[in-house]
Design a protein around this motif. Sequence first.
Motif, PDB file in Angstrom:
ATOM      1  N   SER A 167       0.831  -1.206   0.000  1.00 51.81           N
ATOM      2  CA  SER A 167       0.000   0.000   0.000  1.00 51.81           C
ATOM      3  C   SER A 167       0.866   1.258   0.000  1.00 51.81           C
ATOM      4  CB  SER A 167      -0.921  -0.005   1.216  1.00 51.81           C
ATOM      5  OG  SER A 167      -1.795  -1.117   1.186  1.00 51.81           O
ATOM      6  N   ARG A 197      -8.725   7.066   1.537  1.00 50.80           N
ATOM      7  CA  ARG A 197      -8.747   5.677   1.086  1.00 50.80           C
ATOM      8  C   ARG A 197     -10.186   5.214   0.922  1.00 50.80           C
ATOM      9  NH1 ARG A 197      -5.292   3.346   6.044  1.00 50.80           N
ATOM     10  NH2 ARG A 197      -7.369   3.735   6.883  1.00 50.80           N
ATOM     11  N   PRO A 200     -11.227  -0.644  -0.903  1.00 48.39           N
ATOM     12  CA  PRO A 200     -10.347  -1.218  -1.929  1.00 48.39           C
ATOM     13  C   PRO A 200     -11.124  -1.942  -3.019  1.00 48.39           C
ATOM     14  CG  PRO A 200      -9.487  -1.677   0.262  1.00 48.39           C
ATOM     15  CD  PRO A 200     -10.857  -1.102   0.448  1.00 48.39           C
ATOM     16  N   SER A 201     -10.581  -1.885  -4.216  1.00 50.15           N
ATOM     17  CA  SER A 201     -11.171  -2.606  -5.332  1.00 50.15           C
ATOM     18  C   SER A 201     -11.100  -4.112  -5.102  1.00 50.15           C
ATOM     19  CB  SER A 201     -10.414  -2.263  -6.622  1.00 50.15           C
ATOM     20  OG  SER A 201     -10.758  -3.131  -7.670  1.00 50.15           O
ATOM     21  N   ALA A 204      -7.956  -5.663  -6.443  1.00 52.45           N
ATOM     22  CA  ALA A 204      -6.674  -5.464  -5.768  1.00 52.45           C
ATOM     23  C   ALA A 204      -6.290  -6.712  -4.988  1.00 52.45           C
ATOM     24  CB  ALA A 204      -6.754  -4.264  -4.830  1.00 52.45           C
ATOM     25  N   LEU A 209      -4.316  -1.465  -0.205  1.00 53.30           N
ATOM     26  CA  LEU A 209      -5.230  -0.326  -0.156  1.00 53.30           C
ATOM     27  C   LEU A 209      -5.170   0.394  -1.500  1.00 53.30           C
ATOM     28  CD1 LEU A 209      -4.369   0.956   3.440  1.00 53.30           C
ATOM     29  CD2 LEU A 209      -6.308  -0.469   2.732  1.00 53.30           C
ATOM     30  N   ASP A 210      -6.032  -0.011  -2.404  1.00 52.91           N
ATOM     31  CA  ASP A 210      -5.998   0.457  -3.779  1.00 52.91           C
ATOM     32  C   ASP A 210      -7.429   0.563  -4.295  1.00 52.91           C
ATOM     33  OD1 ASP A 210      -4.895   1.067  -6.327  1.00 52.91           O
ATOM     34  OD2 ASP A 210      -5.105  -1.020  -6.941  1.00 52.91           O
ATOM     35  N   GLN A 212      -6.165   4.944  -4.042  1.00 56.68           N
ATOM     36  CA  GLN A 212      -5.982   5.989  -3.040  1.00 56.68           C
ATOM     37  C   GLN A 212      -6.151   7.346  -3.719  1.00 56.68           C
ATOM     38  OE1 GLN A 212      -2.125   5.508  -1.132  1.00 56.68           O
ATOM     39  NE2 GLN A 212      -2.418   3.294  -0.906  1.00 56.68           N
TER      40      GLN A 212
END
Length: 337
Positions: A167, A197, A200-201, A204, A209-210, A212
């Motif tokens: 992350s 944040r 999260p997708s 991912a 943590l995606d 951002q």
Amino acid sequence: MTEPLGVAVVGAGHMGADHVRRLARAVGGARLVAVADPDAARAEAAVAGLDGVRTHTDPLAALARPEVTAVLVASPDETHEEVLLAALARGLPVLCEKPLAPDPAAALRLVEAEARTGRRLVQVGFMRRYDTEYRRLKALLDSGGIGRPLLLHCRHRNVAPPPRFTSAMLITSSVAHEIDAARWLLGQEITAVTVARPRPSDLAPAGLLDPQLVLFETDGGALVDVEVFVSSGFGYQVTCEAVGERGSARVGDEHGMAVASGGGERREVAQDYLVRFADAYDREVRAWVAGARTGRVDGPSAWDGYAAAAVAEAGVRALESGGRVAVELAQRPDGYA
């Protein structure tokens, strides 16, 4: 210098192998003389079909070769400091892929070591400064064509993250380019970072943590927002829109072929940075070679590398804390340009 620049490439992974190809086939005034990588087979694969190029598993052995007069560093982040210090000790010009070093303290040590040589020897590989569209945007902003810049809106999307991507690396590896681009485009320092944040997708990897949303404040009163999304699943997209007092300008959308057929239109999306910024990488390395041959290294400096590392560190702290974090920059060493 009348002879070609004798270049050693340190690192033969994805980026290093691309630079090997570039130096061998697309850049004049340079001669590839050595490639170093701890994986001997990977180094050999990178130079397959090239005559007269020696391979090493120890980068310092490559730098010690008498025919080496310049170094291109594309090895893992944690190896940069040792290689650059060795190059600086020999007075060799260096093009170092970002980051200059994995943390601000190491980057500052490199700035100080370069300052002790009394001349510019290090260029950091922030290739967006060599991209045609980014250069046009920079010229527009410098000319005052849209008035005082108020905002930069940036997007940075990848198909998928590489293995072991964390992350924090969304900021230290991906957004590092936006950090440098913002400082360069605006001519301002980044003073504070906030990171938001969203959920999260599902694409991912677990625990990443995606995406951002990163917000930078600058000492000139501008704001920069960066959407970074490394698990987009569809392509590599980098865009930047500058909003000024009297207009706006946007770059990065018109890449890839557009195909119209069957009553619709489809546009290709680049799949990685080596495709999207291929021309920028070529111009970057050509400029570095030309400068090094005349004893003048320009482009993003070691100080730019240090500043990017300091902002990225503040960004990681903001990611972890959920709050606004001020950027702490050291004083430039005496005599450092």
